[in-house]
Motif scaffolding. Structure first.
Motif, PDB file in Angstrom:
ATOM      1  N   MET A   1       0.952  -1.352  -0.082  1.00 42.11           N
ATOM      2  CA  MET A   1      -0.088   0.015   0.006  1.00 42.11           C
ATOM      3  C   MET A   1       0.885   1.107   0.134  1.00 42.11           C
ATOM      4  O   MET A   1       0.288   2.306  -0.235  1.00 42.11           O
ATOM      5  N   HIS A   2       2.323   1.025   0.398  1.00 42.52           N
ATOM      6  CA  HIS A   2       2.989   2.342   0.619  1.00 42.52           C
ATOM      7  C   HIS A   2       3.901   2.381  -0.720  1.00 42.52           C
ATOM      8  O   HIS A   2       4.655   3.475  -0.653  1.00 42.52           O
ATOM      9  N   ARG A   3       3.939   1.880  -1.785  1.00 46.30           N
ATOM     10  CA  ARG A   3       4.497   2.353  -3.065  1.00 46.30           C
ATOM     11  C   ARG A   3       4.111   3.564  -3.528  1.00 46.30           C
ATOM     12  O   ARG A   3       2.714   4.031  -3.462  1.00 46.30           O
ATOM     13  N   PRO A   4       4.845   4.440  -4.009  1.00 46.10           N
ATOM     14  CA  PRO A   4       4.141   5.705  -4.824  1.00 46.10           C
ATOM     15  C   PRO A   4       3.284   5.649  -5.649  1.00 46.10           C
ATOM     16  O   PRO A   4       3.413   4.594  -6.776  1.00 46.10           O
ATOM     17  N   ARG A   5       2.169   6.315  -5.572  1.00 48.54           N
ATOM     18  CA  ARG A   5       0.924   6.318  -6.391  1.00 48.54           C
ATOM     19  C   ARG A   5       0.061   7.346  -5.998  1.00 48.54           C
ATOM     20  O   ARG A   5       0.032   7.938  -5.188  1.00 48.54           O
ATOM     21  N   PRO A   6      -0.748   7.909  -7.110  1.00 45.72           N
ATOM     22  CA  PRO A   6      -1.644   9.035  -6.721  1.00 45.72           C
ATOM     23  C   PRO A   6      -2.768   8.649  -5.609  1.00 45.72           C
ATOM     24  O   PRO A   6      -3.104   7.412  -5.894  1.00 45.72           O
ATOM     25  N   ALA A   7      -2.918   9.435  -4.963  1.00 48.81           N
ATOM     26  CA  ALA A   7      -4.043   9.319  -3.833  1.00 48.81           C
ATOM     27  C   ALA A   7      -5.018  10.531  -3.466  1.00 48.81           C
ATOM     28  O   ALA A   7      -4.603  11.352  -3.655  1.00 48.81           O
TER      29      ALA A   7
ATOM     30  N   ALA B   1      -0.821  15.398   9.173  1.00 45.20           N
ATOM     31  CA  ALA B   1      -0.219  14.233   8.856  1.00 45.20           C
ATOM     32  C   ALA B   1      -0.475  13.909   7.643  1.00 45.20           C
ATOM     33  O   ALA B   1       0.772  13.174   6.832  1.00 45.20           O
ATOM     34  N   VAL B   2      -1.650  13.914   6.904  1.00 44.70           N
ATOM     35  CA  VAL B   2      -1.772  13.649   5.492  1.00 44.70           C
ATOM     36  C   VAL B   2      -0.983  14.785   4.586  1.00 44.70           C
ATOM     37  O   VAL B   2      -0.489  14.317   3.426  1.00 44.70           O
ATOM     38  N   CYS B   3      -1.411  15.880   4.869  1.00 46.73           N
ATOM     39  CA  CYS B   3      -1.113  16.989   3.849  1.00 46.73           C
ATOM     40  C   CYS B   3       0.130  17.745   4.062  1.00 46.73           C
ATOM     41  O   CYS B   3       0.532  18.367   3.361  1.00 46.73           O
ATOM     42  N   ASP B   4       0.750  17.564   5.556  1.00 45.95           N
ATOM     43  CA  ASP B   4       1.911  18.561   5.710  1.00 45.95           C
ATOM     44  C   ASP B   4       2.973  17.662   6.492  1.00 45.95           C
ATOM     45  O   ASP B   4       3.979  18.252   6.823  1.00 45.95           O
ATOM     46  N   GLY B   5       3.154  16.530   6.349  1.00 51.84           N
ATOM     47  CA  GLY B   5       4.134  15.466   6.613  1.00 51.84           C
ATOM     48  C   GLY B   5       3.924  15.617   8.200  1.00 51.84           C
ATOM     49  O   GLY B   5       5.165  15.323   8.886  1.00 51.84           O
ATOM     50  N   GLY B   6       3.065  15.979   8.989  1.00 51.23           N
ATOM     51  CA  GLY B   6       3.226  15.856  10.417  1.00 51.23           C
ATOM     52  C   GLY B   6       3.216  14.431  10.895  1.00 51.23           C
ATOM     53  O   GLY B   6       2.967  13.364  10.195  1.00 51.23           O
ATOM     54  N   PRO B   7       3.304  14.354  12.167  1.00 52.50           N
ATOM     55  CA  PRO B   7       3.555  13.068  12.875  1.00 52.50           C
ATOM     56  C   PRO B   7       2.123  12.123  12.604  1.00 52.50           C
ATOM     57  O   PRO B   7       1.004  12.913  12.981  1.00 52.50           O
ATOM     58  N   ALA B   8       2.278  11.023  12.404  1.00 54.94           N
ATOM     59  CA  ALA B   8       0.991  10.081  12.423  1.00 54.94           C
ATOM     60  C   ALA B   8       0.826   9.341  13.589  1.00 54.94           C
ATOM     61  O   ALA B   8       0.047   8.429  13.702  1.00 54.94           O
TER      62      ALA B   8
ATOM     63  N   GLY C   1       5.269  13.326  -1.508  1.00 59.40           N
ATOM     64  CA  GLY C   1       4.542  14.006  -2.547  1.00 59.40           C
ATOM     65  C   GLY C   1       3.920  15.212  -2.075  1.00 59.40           C
ATOM     66  O   GLY C   1       4.153  15.943  -1.003  1.00 59.40           O
ATOM     67  N   THR C   2       3.305  16.196  -3.027  1.00 57.86           N
ATOM     68  CA  THR C   2       2.798  17.435  -2.819  1.00 57.86           C
ATOM     69  C   THR C   2       1.272  17.120  -2.872  1.00 57.86           C
ATOM     70  O   THR C   2       0.521  16.497  -3.454  1.00 57.86           O
TER      71      THR C   2
ATOM     72  N   TYR D   1     -14.467  16.835   7.666  1.00 59.18           N
ATOM     73  CA  TYR D   1     -14.289  16.312   6.212  1.00 59.18           C
ATOM     74  C   TYR D   1     -12.996  16.878   5.689  1.00 59.18           C
ATOM     75  O   TYR D   1     -12.749  18.036   5.767  1.00 59.18           O
ATOM     76  N   LEU D   2     -12.311  16.154   5.018  1.00 64.64           N
ATOM     77  CA  LEU D   2     -10.954  16.569   4.368  1.00 64.64           C
ATOM     78  C   LEU D   2     -11.129  16.154   2.984  1.00 64.64           C
ATOM     79  O   LEU D   2     -11.437  14.777   2.947  1.00 64.64           O
ATOM     80  N   VAL D   3     -10.920  16.951   1.977  1.00 63.37           N
ATOM     81  CA  VAL D   3     -10.775  16.305   0.767  1.00 63.37           C
ATOM     82  C   VAL D   3      -9.263  16.784   0.136  1.00 63.37           C
ATOM     83  O   VAL D   3      -9.086  18.117   0.075  1.00 63.37           O
ATOM     84  N   ALA D   4      -8.472  15.920  -0.139  1.00 64.58           N
ATOM     85  CA  ALA D   4      -7.149  16.141  -0.635  1.00 64.58           C
ATOM     86  C   ALA D   4      -6.749  15.242  -1.762  1.00 64.58           C
ATOM     87  O   ALA D   4      -7.201  13.992  -1.877  1.00 64.58           O
ATOM     88  N   VAL D   5      -5.979  15.735  -2.488  1.00 62.99           N
ATOM     89  CA  VAL D   5      -5.174  14.819  -3.519  1.00 62.99           C
ATOM     90  C   VAL D   5      -3.672  15.159  -3.313  1.00 62.99           C
ATOM     91  O   VAL D   5      -2.986  16.256  -2.877  1.00 62.99           O
ATOM     92  N   GLY D   6      -3.115  13.839  -3.792  1.00 66.04           N
ATOM     93  CA  GLY D   6      -1.651  13.956  -3.655  1.00 66.04           C
ATOM     94  C   GLY D   6      -1.035  12.579  -3.995  1.00 66.04           C
ATOM     95  O   GLY D   6      -1.485  11.900  -4.864  1.00 66.04           O
ATOM     96  N   GLY D   7       0.014  12.273  -3.111  1.00 67.68           N
ATOM     97  CA  GLY D   7       1.007  11.128  -3.276  1.00 67.68           C
ATOM     98  C   GLY D   7       1.777  11.447  -4.485  1.00 67.68           C
ATOM     99  O   GLY D   7       2.458  12.620  -4.490  1.00 67.68           O
ATOM    100  N   SER D   8       2.122  10.356  -5.310  1.00 71.58           N
ATOM    101  CA  SER D   8       3.192  10.503  -6.365  1.00 71.58           C
ATOM    102  C   SER D   8       2.593  11.015  -7.516  1.00 71.58           C
ATOM    103  O   SER D   8       3.049  10.339  -8.773  1.00 71.58           O
ATOM    104  N   ALA D   9       1.822  11.838  -7.707  1.00 75.59           N
ATOM    105  CA  ALA D   9       0.781  12.128  -8.966  1.00 75.59           C
ATOM    106  C   ALA D   9       1.949  12.934  -9.979  1.00 75.59           C
ATOM    107  O   ALA D   9       2.824  13.483  -9.396  1.00 75.59           O
TER     108      ALA D   9
END
Length: 209
Positions: A1-7, A162-169, A186-187, A201-209
Motif C-alpha cells: 500500500m505504501h509504494r508511490p502512486r496518486p491518492a 499528517a496527510v497534507c503537511d508531513g506531520g506525525p502520524a 509528494g505534494t 471532512y477532508l478532501v485532498a489529492v496528492g501522493g506521487s501524482a
C-alpha cells in the motif's frame, strides 16, 4: 500500500449523493460534493484502477468482499435507491443490488461513476491509485452527531497535518496513518477542509501524482 502512486482522501458522507439531500440542495453539502468530484476527476486522470481504503472492513453483511460479486450497491438504506457499481457499465449477472455494501465502498463507487466512469475499483493492492474514505471526529461543532467536544478539533488538525503537511502520524488510527504514508514525499493539495455538520471532512489529492 505504501509504494508511490496518486491518492485522494474524501469523506464517507452520504450527503455527497444529491438524491439523498433533496431539492433545493444544502449549500454546505454542495461545496463538499464539488470538492470530492474534483478529487475524483483528478484521480481518474492518473489512475485507471482504484483501491479503496477505509477505517473499517469493506465486506458485506455475509462477510464476503462485495467487489468480487459483480453486483451493484445501493444507497437505499440512506434514503434513496441510488445504484452504484465498482466497474464500468451495469452490474453483472441477474442478481439485484446488494443493500449491505459498507458506506465507504458505496461512496467510492458513487465517486467513480460520477467523476471517472471508466475507472475500476479493485481489492488488488497493485491498483494504480488509492481512495481513502475517511472522516474526522464526529464531535466538532454543536451540530455534531457525537456531541460537541472542542478538544477533538486538535485530533482533526493532527489528521490533516499528517496527510497534507508531513506531520506525525503517531496516535492516529490505521487508515489515517496509511493515508499519511501514501501522501508522504509528494505534494498534497487540500480541496476542502471543514466540519459543516459537525464531522471533520477532508478532501485532498496528492501522493506521487
Amino acid at each position: 500500500m505504501h509504494r508511490p502512486r496518486p491518492a485522494v482522501v474524501i469523506p464517507g458522507a452520504p450527503l455527497l449523493v444529491p438524491e439523498l439531500v433533496g431539492s433545493p440542495g444544502d449549500p454546505d453539502a454542495d461545496r463538499v460534493r464539488a470538492a470530492v468530484l474534483q478529487a475524483g476527476r483528478w484521480l481518474g486522470a492518473r489512475a485507471h484502477t482504484w483501491r479503496v481504503v477505509a477505517a473499517g472492513p469493506l465486506t458485506g453483511s455475509d462477510g464476503a468482499p462485495p467487489l468480487a460479486s459483480g453486483r451493484a450497491g445501493t444507497f437505499v438504506g440512506f434514503g434513496a435507491d441510488v445504484l452504484v457499481t465498482a466497474a464500468p457499465g451495469g452490474p453483472s449477472g441477474d442478481k439485484g443490488p446488494d443493500p449491505h455494501w459498507p458506506l465507504p465502498l458505496l461512496v467510492a463507487s458513487w465517486l467513480r461513476g460520477s467523476s471517472a466512469p471508466s475507472a475500476l475499483l479493485t481489492e488488488d493492492d497493485d491498483a494504480d491509485g488509492l481512495v481513502f474514505v475517511l472522516d474526522g471526529p464526529a464531535t466538532l461543532t454543536a451540530r455534531a452527531p457525537g456531541g460537541h467536544r472542542p478538544e477533538d478539533e486538535a485530533v482533526f488538525a493532527a489528521q490533516v497535518a499528517a496527510v497534507c503537511d508531513g506531520g506525525p502520524a503517531d496516535g492516529l488510527d490505521d487508515a489515517w496513518r496509511a493515508a499519511a504514508a501514501a501522501f508522504a514525499g509528494g505534494t498534497a493539495e487540500i480541496l476542502y477542509r471543514g466540519a459543516p455538520f459537525g464531522v471533520g471532512y477532508l478532501v485532498a489529492v496528492g501522493g506521487s501524482a
